[in-house]
Design a protein around this motif. Structure first.
Motif, PDB file in Angstrom:
ATOM      1  N   HIS A  35      29.599 -28.395  13.532  1.00 29.03           N
ATOM      2  CA  HIS A  35      28.272 -28.147  12.968  1.00 29.03           C
ATOM      3  C   HIS A  35      28.456 -27.631  11.538  1.00 29.03           C
ATOM      4  O   HIS A  35      28.970 -26.525  11.357  1.00 29.03           O
ATOM      5  CB  HIS A  35      27.496 -27.109  13.786  1.00 29.03           C
ATOM      6  N   TYR A  36      28.030 -28.443  10.574  1.00 28.90           N
ATOM      7  CA  TYR A  36      28.279 -28.118   9.181  1.00 28.90           C
ATOM      8  C   TYR A  36      27.000 -28.098   8.354  1.00 28.90           C
ATOM      9  O   TYR A  36      26.025 -28.763   8.676  1.00 28.90           O
ATOM     10  CB  TYR A  36      29.224 -29.142   8.546  1.00 28.90           C
ATOM     11  N   GLN A  37      27.074 -27.339   7.268  1.00 28.79           N
ATOM     12  CA  GLN A  37      26.061 -27.393   6.227  1.00 28.79           C
ATOM     13  C   GLN A  37      26.786 -27.771   4.949  1.00 28.79           C
ATOM     14  O   GLN A  37      27.806 -27.164   4.610  1.00 28.79           O
ATOM     15  CB  GLN A  37      25.374 -26.048   6.038  1.00 28.79           C
ATOM     16  N   ALA A  38      26.264 -28.771   4.252  1.00 27.67           N
ATOM     17  CA  ALA A  38      26.891 -29.225   3.020  1.00 27.67           C
ATOM     18  C   ALA A  38      25.908 -29.116   1.867  1.00 27.67           C
ATOM     19  O   ALA A  38      24.764 -29.562   1.975  1.00 27.67           O
ATOM     20  CB  ALA A  38      27.354 -30.675   3.161  1.00 27.67           C
ATOM     21  N   THR A  39      26.359 -28.519   0.776  1.00 26.41           N
ATOM     22  CA  THR A  39      25.618 -28.504  -0.471  1.00 26.41           C
ATOM     23  C   THR A  39      26.375 -29.412  -1.421  1.00 26.41           C
ATOM     24  O   THR A  39      27.575 -29.225  -1.636  1.00 26.41           O
ATOM     25  CB  THR A  39      25.527 -27.076  -1.053  1.00 26.41           C
ATOM     26  N   ILE A  40      25.669 -30.427  -1.956  1.00 28.67           N
ATOM     27  CA  ILE A  40      26.331 -31.452  -2.754  1.00 28.67           C
ATOM     28  C   ILE A  40      25.549 -31.666  -4.044  1.00 28.67           C
ATOM     29  O   ILE A  40      24.336 -31.867  -4.017  1.00 28.67           O
ATOM     30  CB  ILE A  40      26.418 -32.781  -1.975  1.00 28.67           C
ATOM     31  N   ILE A  41      26.277 -31.647  -5.153  1.00 29.80           N
ATOM     32  CA  ILE A  41      25.692 -31.905  -6.467  1.00 29.80           C
ATOM     33  C   ILE A  41      26.388 -33.141  -7.019  1.00 29.80           C
ATOM     34  O   ILE A  41      27.615 -33.166  -7.136  1.00 29.80           O
ATOM     35  CB  ILE A  41      25.917 -30.713  -7.411  1.00 29.80           C
ATOM     36  N   SER A  42      25.607 -34.171  -7.346  1.00 27.54           N
ATOM     37  CA  SER A  42      26.204 -35.404  -7.853  1.00 27.54           C
ATOM     38  C   SER A  42      25.230 -36.142  -8.766  1.00 27.54           C
ATOM     39  O   SER A  42      24.033 -36.228  -8.473  1.00 27.54           O
ATOM     40  CB  SER A  42      26.588 -36.328  -6.697  1.00 27.54           C
ATOM     41  N   SER A  43      25.774 -36.705  -9.833  1.00 26.04           N
ATOM     42  CA  SER A  43      24.955 -37.520 -10.732  1.00 26.04           C
ATOM     43  C   SER A  43      24.515 -38.807 -10.053  1.00 26.04           C
ATOM     44  O   SER A  43      23.558 -39.441 -10.479  1.00 26.04           O
ATOM     45  CB  SER A  43      25.721 -37.826 -12.024  1.00 26.04           C
TER      46      SER A  43
END
Length: 86
Positions: A31-39
């Motif tokens: 069980h994961y939470q992902a924060t992702i920043i991408s152009s």
């Protein structure tokens, strides 16, 4: 089960410019939470952004290595507006 590092590697393989932060929500590796920043999220709606991430993790999700995934996706501009850091 799959490790946080493996999840991050899979996302970065599909979104090479991404800044990624993965949190294991239960300590059990599924069980994961992902924060992702991408152009690559530029000009895409939230659903399309999440589809890009799900596509990167398709194999892990289809084999149930990941049972639950919470996503927070941002463009670099949106992230900068929030004034946060990973």
């Amino acid at each position: 089960m799959i490790s946080r590092d493996q999840v991050e590697t899979m996302i970065k393989a599909a979104l090479p410019d991404a800044q990624v932060q993965i949190q294991d929500l239960t300590g059990g590796g599924d069980h994961y939470q992902a924060t992702i920043i991408s152009s690559q999220f530029e000009g895409k709606g939230l659903v399309q952004q999440h589809q890009l991430v799900y596509s990167a993790l398709r194999e892990a999700m289809s084999t149930e290595a990941i049972h639950a995934l919470s996503l927070k996706t941002f463009t670099p501009q949106t992230w900068a507006t929030l004034g946060q850091s990973l």
